[in-house]
Design a protein around this motif. Structure first.
Motif, PDB file in Angstrom:
ATOM      1  N   ALA A 123       0.838  -1.202   0.000  1.00  0.00           N
ATOM      2  CA  ALA A 123       0.000   0.000   0.000  1.00  0.00           C
ATOM      3  C   ALA A 123       0.874   1.253   0.000  1.00  0.00           C
ATOM      4  CB  ALA A 123      -0.937  -0.003   1.210  1.00  0.00           C
ATOM      5  N   LEU A 124       1.978   1.226   0.737  1.00  0.00           N
ATOM      6  CA  LEU A 124       2.901   2.364   0.761  1.00  0.00           C
ATOM      7  C   LEU A 124       3.584   2.543  -0.597  1.00  0.00           C
ATOM      8  CD1 LEU A 124       4.537   1.854   4.276  1.00  0.00           C
ATOM      9  CD2 LEU A 124       2.765   3.504   3.637  1.00  0.00           C
ATOM     10  N   ASP A 125       3.894   1.428  -1.269  1.00  0.00           N
ATOM     11  CA  ASP A 125       4.456   1.522  -2.615  1.00  0.00           C
ATOM     12  C   ASP A 125       3.476   2.209  -3.564  1.00  0.00           C
ATOM     13  OD1 ASP A 125       6.797   0.211  -1.934  1.00  0.00           O
ATOM     14  OD2 ASP A 125       6.130  -1.742  -2.665  1.00  0.00           O
ATOM     15  N   LEU A 126       2.231   1.730  -3.552  1.00  0.00           N
ATOM     16  CA  LEU A 126       1.240   2.198  -4.507  1.00  0.00           C
ATOM     17  C   LEU A 126       0.764   3.619  -4.212  1.00  0.00           C
ATOM     18  CD1 LEU A 126      -0.796  -1.114  -4.796  1.00  0.00           C
ATOM     19  CD2 LEU A 126       0.588  -0.076  -6.598  1.00  0.00           C
ATOM     20  N   MET A 127       0.900   4.063  -2.979  1.00  0.00           N
ATOM     21  CA  MET A 127       0.422   5.406  -2.643  1.00  0.00           C
ATOM     22  C   MET A 127       1.395   6.497  -3.086  1.00  0.00           C
ATOM     23  SD  MET A 127       0.895   5.761   1.489  1.00  0.00           S
ATOM     24  CE  MET A 127       0.844   7.555   1.670  1.00  0.00           C
TER      25      MET A 127
END
Length: 217
Positions: A119-123
């Motif tokens: 999720a941190l990657d995609l955000m």
């Protein structure tokens, strides 16, 4: 973000950010990429307060150029940024689950207990579009004030009323409709989160040749 919103001359920093963006494409290791990202972040956040209206800088930029602090944030501006990043991370974690991806197994962010690395990657591509844009709008429109924050120890936190104000602005931003840069149809930012996660899943399955990040003009 700086070209669109800065109220001061930021021409001197833009070539450096452009060069770092190109350098990022040529990185051969995660450590090298993180180093480039860190340099770019320092340059960008050092000029972040140039996007605030001058009369608001007394409250939100009294210490001069922004230095990112977290756990805890040491000033109202960092508090707003961290809170909006947390909201975005929460939404992408839920979206990963809905698509069938494990949000805790990432690529660039190292997995550790309780950390939604994917999720941190995609955000990352949505940080300026959803989190930072909300913060700038809240401050420049006078929706958030010094009274919406409380100091706890060395850190700064939002009051209950302040959190409600930020949530309303964040939800308003998610509902904003834009034209998808890759597919050309009208889409809300909320829907764009799901579309990007599904594109990433399709890339992992070999259904599309590359993952194209969401980027507006």
């Amino acid at each position: 973000m700086l070209r669109r919103n800065a109220r001061e001359d930021v021409a001197n920093v833009l070539p450096n950010l452009t060069a770092l963006a190109r350098q990022a494409s040529d990185c051969s290791s995660t450590a090298e990429l993180l180093g480039v990202e860190g340099t770019a972040a320092r340059l960008y956040f050092a000029r972040f307060t140039d996007m605030l209206r001058p009369e608001a800088r007394t409250t939100f930029a009294a210490a001069g150029p922004l230095q990112r602090t977290r756990r805890p944030p040491l000033d109202p501006l960092n508090c707003l940024l961290s809170y909006c990043y947390a909201l975005l991370s929460k939404d992408l974690t839920a979206t990963c689950y809905s698509v069938g991806l494990d949000p805790y197994i990432g690529l660039y962010h190292h997995p550790r207990f309780g950390r939604p690395a994917l999720a941190l990657d995609l955000m990352e591509e949505f940080r300026p579009l959803l989190a930072e844009s909300v913060v700038i709008a809240l401050i420049n429109n006078g929706e958030i004030a010094e009274s919406d924050f409380v100091r706890r120890g060395i850190g700064v936190a939002l009051t209950d009323a302040g959190r409600r104000t930020v949530l309303r602005a964040y939800e308003r931003r998610l509902s904003t409709e834009i034209r998808h840069p890759e597919f050309g149809y009208t889409i809300s930012y909320r829907r764009a989160l799901e579309v990007q996660v599904r594109l990433f899943a399709a890339y992992l399955l070999g259904e599309v040749p590359a993952y194209v990040p969401f980027r507006t003009r």
